[in-house]
Design a protein around this motif. Structure first.
Motif, PDB file in Angstrom:
ATOM      1  N   LEU B 560       1.134  -1.026  -0.088  1.00  0.00           N
ATOM      2  CA  LEU B 560      -0.106   0.225  -0.464  1.00  0.00           C
ATOM      3  C   LEU B 560       0.960   1.157  -0.128  1.00  0.00           C
ATOM      4  CD1 LEU B 560      -3.399   1.730   0.912  1.00  0.00           C
ATOM      5  CD2 LEU B 560      -2.386   0.989   2.986  1.00  0.00           C
ATOM      6  N   HIS B 561       0.586   2.167  -0.971  1.00  0.00           N
ATOM      7  CA  HIS B 561       0.870   3.566  -1.050  1.00  0.00           C
ATOM      8  C   HIS B 561       0.417   4.852  -0.297  1.00  0.00           C
ATOM      9  CE1 HIS B 561       3.661   1.588  -3.905  1.00  0.00           C
ATOM     10  NE2 HIS B 561       3.112   2.492  -5.100  1.00  0.00           N
ATOM     11  N   VAL B 562       1.661   5.623   0.697  1.00  0.00           N
ATOM     12  CA  VAL B 562       0.609   6.316   1.096  1.00  0.00           C
ATOM     13  C   VAL B 562       1.505   7.275   0.492  1.00  0.00           C
ATOM     14  CG1 VAL B 562       1.023   7.366   3.567  1.00  0.00           C
ATOM     15  CG2 VAL B 562       1.357   4.754   3.488  1.00  0.00           C
ATOM     16  N   LEU B 563       0.571   8.690   0.560  1.00  0.00           N
ATOM     17  CA  LEU B 563       0.031  10.131   0.663  1.00  0.00           C
ATOM     18  C   LEU B 563       0.105  11.010   1.787  1.00  0.00           C
ATOM     19  CD1 LEU B 563      -1.600  11.078  -2.365  1.00  0.00           C
ATOM     20  CD2 LEU B 563      -1.365  13.057  -0.454  1.00  0.00           C
ATOM     21  N   ASP B 564       1.768  11.321   1.008  1.00  0.00           N
ATOM     22  CA  ASP B 564       1.626  12.816   2.853  1.00  0.00           C
ATOM     23  C   ASP B 564       0.912  14.361   2.298  1.00  0.00           C
ATOM     24  OD1 ASP B 564       2.406  14.660   4.592  1.00  0.00           O
ATOM     25  OD2 ASP B 564       4.604  14.200   3.532  1.00  0.00           O
ATOM     26  N   ALA B 565      -0.403  14.795   2.887  1.00  0.00           N
ATOM     27  CA  ALA B 565      -1.314  15.874   2.344  1.00  0.00           C
ATOM     28  C   ALA B 565      -0.106  16.685   2.547  1.00  0.00           C
ATOM     29  CB  ALA B 565      -1.863  15.192   3.681  1.00  0.00           C
ATOM     30  N   GLU B 566       0.680  16.699   3.284  1.00  0.00           N
ATOM     31  CA  GLU B 566       1.223  18.162   3.621  1.00  0.00           C
ATOM     32  C   GLU B 566       1.922  18.713   2.656  1.00  0.00           C
ATOM     33  OE1 GLU B 566       1.411  20.222   6.785  1.00  0.00           O
ATOM     34  OE2 GLU B 566      -0.825  19.111   7.141  1.00  0.00           O
ATOM     35  N   ALA B 567       2.748  17.498   1.762  1.00  0.00           N
ATOM     36  CA  ALA B 567       3.756  18.089   1.173  1.00  0.00           C
ATOM     37  C   ALA B 567       3.529  18.088  -0.043  1.00  0.00           C
ATOM     38  CB  ALA B 567       4.754  16.515   1.021  1.00  0.00           C
ATOM     39  N   CYS B 568       2.249  17.486  -0.182  1.00  0.00           N
ATOM     40  CA  CYS B 568       0.731  17.083  -2.063  1.00  0.00           C
ATOM     41  C   CYS B 568       1.156  19.012  -1.695  1.00  0.00           C
ATOM     42  CB  CYS B 568      -0.146  16.693  -1.248  1.00  0.00           C
ATOM     43  SG  CYS B 568      -1.403  16.335  -3.241  1.00  0.00           S
ATOM     44  N   ILE B 569       1.245  18.456  -3.462  1.00  0.00           N
ATOM     45  CA  ILE B 569       0.692  19.978  -3.835  1.00  0.00           C
ATOM     46  C   ILE B 569      -0.149  20.492  -4.811  1.00  0.00           C
ATOM     47  CG2 ILE B 569       3.432  20.945  -4.059  1.00  0.00           C
ATOM     48  CD1 ILE B 569       2.909  20.611  -7.168  1.00  0.00           C
ATOM     49  N   ARG B 570      -1.101  19.336  -4.633  1.00  0.00           N
ATOM     50  CA  ARG B 570      -2.228  19.106  -5.597  1.00  0.00           C
ATOM     51  C   ARG B 570      -2.363  19.111  -6.954  1.00  0.00           C
ATOM     52  NH1 ARG B 570      -5.719  22.999  -0.813  1.00  0.00           N
ATOM     53  NH2 ARG B 570      -5.156  21.145   0.722  1.00  0.00           N
ATOM     54  N   CYS B 571      -1.134  18.691  -7.638  1.00  0.00           N
ATOM     55  CA  CYS B 571      -1.202  18.972  -9.118  1.00  0.00           C
ATOM     56  C   CYS B 571      -2.398  17.521  -9.438  1.00  0.00           C
ATOM     57  CB  CYS B 571       0.040  18.360  -9.077  1.00  0.00           C
ATOM     58  SG  CYS B 571       0.846  17.050  -9.252  1.00  0.00           S
ATOM     59  N   GLY B 572      -2.229  16.475  -9.597  1.00  0.00           N
ATOM     60  CA  GLY B 572      -3.927  15.812  -9.359  1.00  0.00           C
ATOM     61  C   GLY B 572      -2.944  14.573 -10.468  1.00  0.00           C
ATOM     62  N   ARG B 573      -1.594  14.560 -11.033  1.00  0.00           N
ATOM     63  CA  ARG B 573      -0.578  14.010 -11.376  1.00  0.00           C
ATOM     64  C   ARG B 573      -1.057  12.521 -11.124  1.00  0.00           C
ATOM     65  NH1 ARG B 573       4.774  17.167 -13.311  1.00  0.00           N
ATOM     66  NH2 ARG B 573       3.887  19.172 -13.716  1.00  0.00           N
ATOM     67  N   CYS B 574      -0.992  12.395 -10.287  1.00  0.00           N
ATOM     68  CA  CYS B 574      -1.368  10.998  -9.076  1.00  0.00           C
ATOM     69  C   CYS B 574      -2.705  10.480 -10.079  1.00  0.00           C
ATOM     70  CB  CYS B 574      -1.231  10.542  -7.866  1.00  0.00           C
ATOM     71  SG  CYS B 574      -2.051  11.886  -6.832  1.00  0.00           S
ATOM     72  N   TYR B 575      -3.926  11.346  -9.597  1.00  0.00           N
ATOM     73  CA  TYR B 575      -5.171  10.714 -10.198  1.00  0.00           C
ATOM     74  C   TYR B 575      -5.564  10.359 -11.334  1.00  0.00           C
ATOM     75  CZ  TYR B 575     -10.046  11.641 -10.140  1.00  0.00           C
ATOM     76  OH  TYR B 575     -11.633  11.187 -10.455  1.00  0.00           O
ATOM     77  N   THR B 576      -4.277  11.565 -12.424  1.00  0.00           N
ATOM     78  CA  THR B 576      -4.691  11.180 -13.555  1.00  0.00           C
ATOM     79  C   THR B 576      -4.437  10.034 -14.186  1.00  0.00           C
ATOM     80  OG1 THR B 576      -3.076  12.761 -13.895  1.00  0.00           O
ATOM     81  CG2 THR B 576      -5.452  13.242 -14.388  1.00  0.00           C
ATOM     82  N   THR B 577      -2.646   9.738 -13.539  1.00  0.00           N
ATOM     83  CA  THR B 577      -1.521   8.624 -14.166  1.00  0.00           C
ATOM     84  C   THR B 577      -3.137   6.914 -13.090  1.00  0.00           C
ATOM     85  OG1 THR B 577      -0.246   9.764 -13.810  1.00  0.00           O
ATOM     86  CG2 THR B 577       0.708   7.211 -13.589  1.00  0.00           C
TER      87      THR B 577
END
Lengths: 171, 586
Positions: B560-577
């Motif tokens: 399972l991968h973990v997303l660090d909400a603090e570091a996230c810049i909300r670019c959405g690339r992970c979402y489209t990938t």
């Protein structure tokens, strides 16, 4: 009047279409935009030279010609890349994901709207609507249209063009 | 003889119709058997099922959809319709299987997708130029104007000004030279009916212009067309040449005394040039900036001569009206909006394309009936009508009939007929920001309120979308909007605030969610969206880790991968990938 000298010694060399258009000009009213269009068709952009040549022939001051050039979206003052990508930003494309396509282009090619890369391989432009709304979101690469895109399809497409552009550049 | 007609309008070609046509032409060229005709046609409007090929074999006619070169070749080589059952869209005279054409009533579009636009004889066989002949040989110019007045036809470009009255005014202006101008500078994003008309039935528009020329006493016509429509320009050039060669246009039409020459002027890309006086300035070779009216173009227009400017679709209705009489046209539609209107259906709709319906049909009938409702199971939320000058009409007003005045009452406008369907994945604040950014960059800069006011409105909207909205922003937008409408010279400025004002009127809660709760209900505005990873869906493939530009996602392969909400810049690339829908937007 010093600028008028350019008319007799054009540089870059006047290519046929634009030269003919200037030659045929006989004081017709409303000819400025067609002359600029012919210059752009010939050179791919409007070189400074062409502005002076048109000004010289029509008697319209160069500043006014420049004003017309910058008013219309069609005219460019810089040469473009080998592949011109037109990102459709029409309403249908916008609600169906054009902003996501724009980000993907920036991610893969490092280009923002209106930019050309250093090697002149790609230029990114936006266009208000190319009228293929039912295929949205859409981009055009030169004269070819690609519709129903998503980020993944676009990445693949851009990589393909990148490879082709590099190969053409070498060969 | 069997004949194949391939729809090769821009939309068809974008979907691959040129490759289908190429294959059929090469098959026809090398064949030595029975002759087979392969021709092109315009857009029938069913853009959602392009490329389309119609096969006519004696009395049998079948329209096949979603064709590929391979499927076309099978048809050519004698495959029966049963073998291509999945592609069959229309058979014989019965309606199409989708019910798309059933409720349509075609006047302007009647020939589009049926005739070969490159063949004048095809047009003549459909009573082409019969209206012009009737006008020139059997009617006085005043009778033609009266017929158009009787029809109740109103300008189809957006304004809705009565066409008959416009002609009457141009006719009344005394001058040695007058001009007819066809406004084909279709710049509204989301509208493409003019392009389809010019590509699919160029003679229809030319005939309308010629009739107008006779009616007002002009012997010269100009078509001001967007340079972005190369195919339409080519087809028009060919059509003008053919009609001139046959004596239908040019000097001494029908062997008589009347002259009418048509020229093409390419626009250079400026939305404001859709406005009459800006269009004239552009045709004269100047920056396309509007001027004060009066004098109206009907008195002083192109090169200071009386000029009658109508839109493409308006002209396309004229031959039918002259042939069938104004009363027949006026019998369709509503008391104040007669006849039919062409709409470009697009956005989140199942069946996108061109439709022509009688005025008075409700928005619901158009979107849910003909358009087949919302794509991918979304919920119908609003329609945007009239492009950047128009507004958003919410689904709750879906029973509003299509009529100039009733649409204006909602805050939107009929406009040129672009109709973009929106569902719950569309953020209305983002839509308003989108249109404002369009008008702001297209403002010619002449009027202060339009030049600076739209810029200020755009800044406020951008702040709201980025999470920086403040209390009072909505009121500021409303005030600015009213001021810009009141203090701008031309239609661009007067209507620029419409998309913002209508979305505030009907979707105020979305604005409030952005401003107060810093939340985008449709998950569209990047700064107001947060991302996380679904434990259930993540396969640990690592694709998101690779695309994340700030290394905010970590995790080992197949874990399972973990997303660090603090570091996230909300670019959405992970979402489209992500291919497994494991990235959750909230």
């Amino acid at each position: 009047m010093k600028q008028m000298e350019h008319v007799s010694a054009p540089d870059p060399p006047a290519l046929p279409a634009f030269g003919r258009a200037l030659w045929r000009y006989r004081g017709q009213r409303g000819a400025l935009i067609p002359l600029l269009q012919s210059a752009q068709e010939t050179y791919g952009y409007i070189p400074k030279q062409a502005i002076y040549e048109i000004a010289g022939v029509t008697g319209i001051p160069p500043a006014e010609v420049y004003g017309v050039v910058t008013f219309y979206a069609q005219f460019r003052l810089e040469p473009q890349g080998r592949y011109v990508i037109r990102l459709c930003t029409g309403t249908a494309c916008h609600v169906n994901g054009a902003p996501m396509l724009e980000e993907t282009i920036e991610e893969v090619l490092g280009l923002k709207r209106g930019e050309t890369d250093g090697e002149r391989l790609f230029t990114l432009e936006s266009v208000a609507c190319i009228g293929c709304c039912s295929l949205s979101p859409v981009i055009m690469v030169n004269d070819e249209t690609f519709g129903k895109l998503d980020a993944r399809k676009l990445r693949r497409l851009l990589k393909r063009f990148k490879k082709a552009a590099r190969q053409e550049e070498r060969g | 003889m069997r004949s194949f007609k391939v729809g090769t309008s821009t939309c068809g070609v974008s979907a691959g119709a040129d490759k289908v046509l190429e294959r059929l032409l090469s098959l026809a060229a090398e064949s030595d058997g029975a002759p087979v005709a392969v021709s092109e046609t315009g857009c029938i409007g069913m853009c959602y099922r392009e490329p389309l090929v119609e096969v006519v074999d004696g009395p049998e006619r079948v329209l096949y959809a979603e064709m590929t070169p391979e499927a076309a070749e099978r048809l050519y080589r004698g495959a029966t319709r049963d073998e291509l059952e999945a592609h069959v869209l229309i058979e014989g005279e019965s309606g199409d299987r989708d019910g798309f054409l059933l409720e349509q009533h075609r006047i302007a579009l009647v020939n589009c997708g049926h005739i070969d636009p490159a063949d004048l004889d095809d047009y003549l066989a459909q009573d082409g130029y019969a209206g012009y002949r009737k006008a020139v040989t059997a009617m006085t110019p005043e009778e033609v104007v009266a017929e158009i007045e009787l029809s109740g036809l109103r300008g189809r470009g957006g304004g809705g000004f009565p066409t008959g009255l416009k002609w009457k005014l141009s006719r009344a202006s005394a001058a040695d030279t007058k001009y007819i101008v066809c406004n084909a500078d279709e710049g509204d994003p989301g509208a493409f009916m003019d392009r389809s008309l010019l590509e699919g039935d160029p003679h229809g528009v030319l005939e309308g212009m010629a009739i107008a020329g006779y009616a007002i006493g002009a012997c010269e016509g100009h078509i001001y067309i967007r340079a972005e429509y190369p195919r339409a320009i080519r087809r028009l050039e060919a059509a003008i040449e053919q009609a001139t060669a046959r004596g239908l246009l040019g000097r001494g039409v029908f062997g008589g005394e009347i002259d009418f020459e048509v020229h093409i002027k390419q626009g250079a890309g400026a939305f404001v040039c859709g406005e009459e006086t800006a269009l004239i300035a552009s045709m004269e070779g100047r920056r396309g900036m509007p001027r004060f009216r009066p004098p109206y173009p009907a008195e002083r227009g192109l090169f200071d001569k009386p000029t009658n400017i109508n839109n493409v679709e308006t002209f396309a209705n004229v031959p039918w009206i002259v042939r069938n009489g104004g009363a027949a046209f006026a019998a369709l539609g509503t008391p104040k909006s007669k006849g039919t209107k062409v709409f470009a259906l697009a956005g989140k709709v199942v069946r996108g394309g061109l439709v022509e319906v009688p005025m008075g049909m409700t928005i619901n009938r158009l979107v849910l009936g003909i358009g087949g409702g919302v794509r991918e199971g979304g919920r119908f939320k609003a329609v945007q009508l009239g492009g950047p000058s128009g507004g958003c009409i919410p689904a709750s007003l879906g029973d509003t009939p299509i009529d100039y005045d009733q649409l204006t009452a909602t805050g939107a406008i009929m406009g040129s007929g672009g109709l973009v369907v929106m569902d719950d994945s569309t953020c209305m604040v983002d839509v308003a920001r989108y249109f404002l950014s369009f008008t702001q960059s297209e403002s010619c800069g002449k009027c202060t309120f339009c030049r600076i006011g739209t810029k200020r409105m755009l800044e406020i909207l951008e702040a709201i979308c980025a999470g920086g909205g403040r209390e009072g922003d909505i009121e500021r937008l409303e005030t600015l909007g009213r001021q810009i409408s009141a203090a701008s010279l031309c239609g661009l400025g007067q209507t620029a605030p419409n998309p913002v004002l209508t979305t505030i009127r009907y979707f105020r809660d979305e604005y409030e969610a952005h401003i107060r709760d810093k939340r985008c209900p449709a998950h569209v505005c990047p700064s107001l969206v947060s991302y996380s990873i679904s434990e259930a869906a993540c396969t640990g493939c690592g694709a998101c880790i690779k695309v994340c530009p700030v290394d905010a996602i970590t995790g080992r392969r197949k874990e399972l991968h973990v997303l660090d909400a603090e570091a996230c810049i909300r670019c959405g690339r992970c979402y489209t990938t992500c291919q497994f829908d494991a990235i959750i937007k909230d």
